[in-house]
Design an enzyme around this catalytic site. Structure first.
Site, PDB file in Angstrom:
ATOM      1  N   VAL A 161      64.645 -18.317  11.256  1.00 31.57           N
ATOM      2  CA  VAL A 161      65.161 -18.178  10.243  1.00 31.57           C
ATOM      3  C   VAL A 161      66.605 -17.676   9.900  1.00 31.57           C
ATOM      4  CG1 VAL A 161      65.709 -14.863   9.174  1.00 31.57           C
ATOM      5  CG2 VAL A 161      63.519 -15.605  10.628  1.00 31.57           C
ATOM      6  N   GLY A 162      67.187 -18.486   9.097  1.00 30.91           N
ATOM      7  CA  GLY A 162      68.754 -19.361   8.488  1.00 30.91           C
ATOM      8  C   GLY A 162      69.893 -17.969   8.119  1.00 30.91           C
ATOM      9  N   CYS A 163      70.099 -16.766   9.624  1.00 31.82           N
ATOM     10  CA  CYS A 163      71.190 -16.936   9.474  1.00 31.82           C
ATOM     11  C   CYS A 163      72.578 -17.405   9.313  1.00 31.82           C
ATOM     12  CB  CYS A 163      71.143 -15.124  10.474  1.00 31.82           C
ATOM     13  SG  CYS A 163      71.011 -15.669  11.922  1.00 31.82           S
ATOM     14  N   HIS A 164      72.475 -18.064  10.442  1.00 32.94           N
ATOM     15  CA  HIS A 164      74.106 -19.595   9.976  1.00 32.94           C
ATOM     16  C   HIS A 164      74.519 -19.456   8.432  1.00 32.94           C
ATOM     17  CE1 HIS A 164      70.497 -21.814  10.037  1.00 32.94           C
ATOM     18  NE2 HIS A 164      70.688 -22.710   9.508  1.00 32.94           N
ATOM     19  N   ARG A 165      73.172 -19.271   7.756  1.00 32.44           N
ATOM     20  CA  ARG A 165      73.463 -19.570   6.447  1.00 32.44           C
ATOM     21  C   ARG A 165      74.491 -19.403   5.520  1.00 32.44           C
ATOM     22  NH1 ARG A 165      67.657 -21.988   6.516  1.00 32.44           N
ATOM     23  NH2 ARG A 165      67.555 -23.557   7.625  1.00 32.44           N
TER      24      ARG A 165
END
Length: 169
Positions: A132-136
């Site tokens: 779940v791309g929280c780095h984005r």
């Protein structure tokens, strides 16, 4: 280091360019993904007990790090947070590979304008970074404001570079 509760029924570890990863879950959902931090993983005292779902998630992560995968299709349990956190995590899940949003844009996308600090807290509580791309999520000026997984900002920088997402150093 003490283990968080509850203990997962299944656990698998794998190596990655970011260091060791630890996936937990059951037969239906991935519960968490941890990136080694300061030489430790949350459940490092437990033996591995892989299942087909965690093996599939590990294989997809390996493909992602090899540049062969841009999305994940393993189910992730995002039901253990507050209603607000769950809405933020659903917003994160909608950000595609190679794209990014600001905290404000993420808030607007889930109908929570002006909740930037709370959005940041929910992003930081994401139980399954990378999947779940929280780095984005970046600041409105394109800067990295922090990252709660792995070794923090260096981990986020690696992930952003891997996805060719531009950011302000």
């Amino acid at each position: 280091m003490s283990s968080p509760s509850p203990l997962p029924p299944n656990l698998i570890r794998l190596s990655s360019p970011l260091g060791d990863l630890e996936l937990t879950g059951d037969d239906r959902e991935v519960w968490s993904l941890a990136i080694i931090r300061n030489g430790h993983l949350p459940f490092e005292g437990l033996p591995e007990s892989p299942n087909p779902l965690l093996r599939q998630a590990a294989a997809q992560l390996t493909e992602y790090f090899a540049g062969e995968r841009t999305d994940f299709d393993v189910p992730v349990r995002l039901s253990r947070g507050t209603e607000f956190q769950r809405s933020v995590w659903a917003g994160l899940a909608a950000i595609p590979f190679g794209a990014h949003l600001s905290y404000g844009e993420l808030g607007r996308s889930i109908g929570k304008c002006g909740a930037g600090r709370a959005i940041g807290g929910a992003v930081g509580a994401n139980p399954a970074p990378i999947l779940v791309g929280c780095h984005r999520v970046l600041a409105s000026n394109g800067r990295i404001t922090g990252f709660s997984a792995g070794e923090g900002i260096p981990t986020k920088q690696w992930l952003l570079r891997h996805e060719s997402i531009e950011y302000v150093g």
